[in-house]
Design a protein around this motif. Structure first.
Motif, PDB file in Angstrom:
ATOM      1  N   GLY A  57     102.606 -43.436  42.802  1.00  0.00           N
ATOM      2  CA  GLY A  57     103.521 -44.209  43.636  1.00  0.00           C
ATOM      3  C   GLY A  57     104.592 -44.944  42.853  1.00  0.00           C
ATOM      4  N   ASP A  63     102.971 -46.856  47.808  1.00  0.00           N
ATOM      5  CA  ASP A  63     102.162 -45.900  47.046  1.00  0.00           C
ATOM      6  C   ASP A  63     101.132 -45.166  47.896  1.00  0.00           C
ATOM      7  OD1 ASP A  63     100.391 -48.030  47.252  1.00  0.00           O
ATOM      8  OD2 ASP A  63     100.644 -48.645  45.147  1.00  0.00           O
ATOM      9  N   CYS A  64     100.948 -45.603  49.141  1.00  0.00           N
ATOM     10  CA  CYS A  64     100.027 -44.883  50.022  1.00  0.00           C
ATOM     11  C   CYS A  64     100.354 -45.263  51.460  1.00  0.00           C
ATOM     12  CB  CYS A  64      98.572 -45.237  49.705  1.00  0.00           C
ATOM     13  SG  CYS A  64      98.188 -46.992  49.891  1.00  0.00           S
ATOM     14  N   VAL A 164     104.899 -39.768  50.285  1.00  0.00           N
ATOM     15  CA  VAL A 164     103.769 -40.534  49.772  1.00  0.00           C
ATOM     16  C   VAL A 164     102.622 -39.560  49.523  1.00  0.00           C
ATOM     17  CG1 VAL A 164     102.063 -42.276  50.387  1.00  0.00           C
ATOM     18  CG2 VAL A 164     104.456 -42.664  50.925  1.00  0.00           C
TER      19      VAL A 164
END
Ligand code: ZN
Length: 372
Positions: A57, A63-64, A164
């Motif tokens: 990320g 990042d998610c 992502v």
């Protein structure tokens, strides 16, 4: 009824050994438990997961991604990801028209309390309604499919759109080590089934409704786009009561009387429609999971099961709410209750593909637990 949990022959494929213990329990003890680690080795896995999520990320806004329903699993997962794992999740919520007020409050409190941003995707209501009515008219038991399908499809679409690489889900063995039998709730992600039922009973085209397909999200996304789905709640100690207490104390989160009751439709469907029309009581599955993981005794479960799954005093209002929302009369809604029972086999489906996929996943040790 199983002598160890509270599953019974309303699950027609249930099998018992000579001590009266069911196959769900045996699968749990022989297969799930030995492969489920929330101790030190889980902690190591969690650390590795956090590292790869962070490194994938780097340089991105998030990042998610986490899909948030306002229920306990996704709420606790969001807390865990932000506070314990130190991640930067994109939290999104799919509004399919059935949010309970408690769900809306819970989502707000958690997002504010954690200082996160929330993206809400609203499903086009006329299409949602049309698809929902088509499922009622089809006579099958898995009529919560439109809502669930929309959640999953939106989640995968978000991940691809925002590039992502990690999707975190609140799916977990602790409260779901026994799954609803396929006979009760057929695979909600089967787009062939969804589209066939809509083609036969729908009245308007699905132009914006998000549709996913098993080949896209199980093959294309993980192996070609490298988008992975992770279940962090399986590698940490996740005790429902403790999680609930933490969310209440820290965020003013409100509990629900039963799992999945964050959606008013799911509440109506799981507590009333499914047991009344088919005799399938999802509490048996939920309580049995808690019994196997030491979070409820069998006696407590039996006591709770003595009461009907729905509240007799308010079910009239609930039915009225659902009928009004769908733009039909209560009589019309009741008429669907009396339709002949149908199963997924009465419509086009990809069951073989699902079975094939499950066999491969199990052989490779990539899936523990046993939906059947
Ligand atoms: Zn059992």
């Amino acid at each position: 009824m199983c002598s160890n949990c509270v599953m019974d022959t309303t699950d027609s494929l249930i099998r018992f050994d000579d001590k009266g213990v069911c196959d769900h329990c045996l699968t749990f003890y022989q297969h799930t438990l030995p492969n489920w680690h929330t101790d030190q080795s889980g902690a190591i896995q969690l650390e590795r997961l956090v590292e790869s999520i962070r490194s994938d990320g780097r340089g991105k806004d998030f990042d998610c991604i986490i899909g948030m329903s306002g229920g306990i699993d996704s709420s606790y997962l969001t807390y865990l990801a932000k506070e314990e794992m130190g991640l930067r999740p994109l939290v999104f919520h799919v509004d399919a028209g059935w949010n309970s007020q408690i769900a809306v409050n819970n989502i707000e409190r958690l997002i504010d309390g954690l200082g996160l941003d929330l993206f809400t995707e609203v499903i086009d209501w006329p299409e949602m309604r049309d698809l929902q009515l088509a499922f009622f008219k089809s006579g099958v038991s898995h009529i919560d499919t439109p809502q669930d399908h929309a959640f999953f499809a939106t989640m995968y679409r978000f991940a691809t759109q925002h590039n992502v690489k990690y999707i975190l889900t609140g799916g977990n063995l602790s409260t779901e080590c026994i799954r609803n039998p396929v006979e009760w709730m057929y695979y909600q992600s089967d787009s062939r089934q969804l589209l066939d039922i809509h083609r036969r009973f729908g009245t308007q085209p699905l132009e914006t409704f998000p549709v996913t397909s098993i080949l896209w999200h199980k093959i294309w996304l993980p192996y070609f786009r490298r988008i992975k789905v992770a279940r962090p709640l399986d590698i940490v100690p996740y005790i429902k009561q403790e999680a609930k207490q933490l969310l209440m104390d820290r965020f003013g989160w409100q509990p629900y009387p039963q799992k999945h009751f964050e959606s008013r439709f799911t509440k109506f469907y799981e507590s009333y429609w499914l047991p009344k029309r088919f005799g399938y009581d999802v509490r048996r599955v939920q309580y049995s999971s808690l019994i196997l993981t030491g979070q409820m005794t069998r006696e407590e479960a039996l006591e709770l099961l003595k009461k009907p799954s729905y509240d007799e005093a308010t079910i009239g209002q609930e039915s009225e709410f659902v009928a009004n929302k769908l733009g039909i009369t209560v009589d019309e809604l009741s008429s669907y209750m009396a339709l002949p029972h149908k199963t997924y086999r009465d419509y086009k489906n990809q069951r073989q593909l699902y079975d094939f996929g499950t066999r491969i996943m199990r052989a490779m040790g990539m899936e523990i637990g046993g939906k059947r």
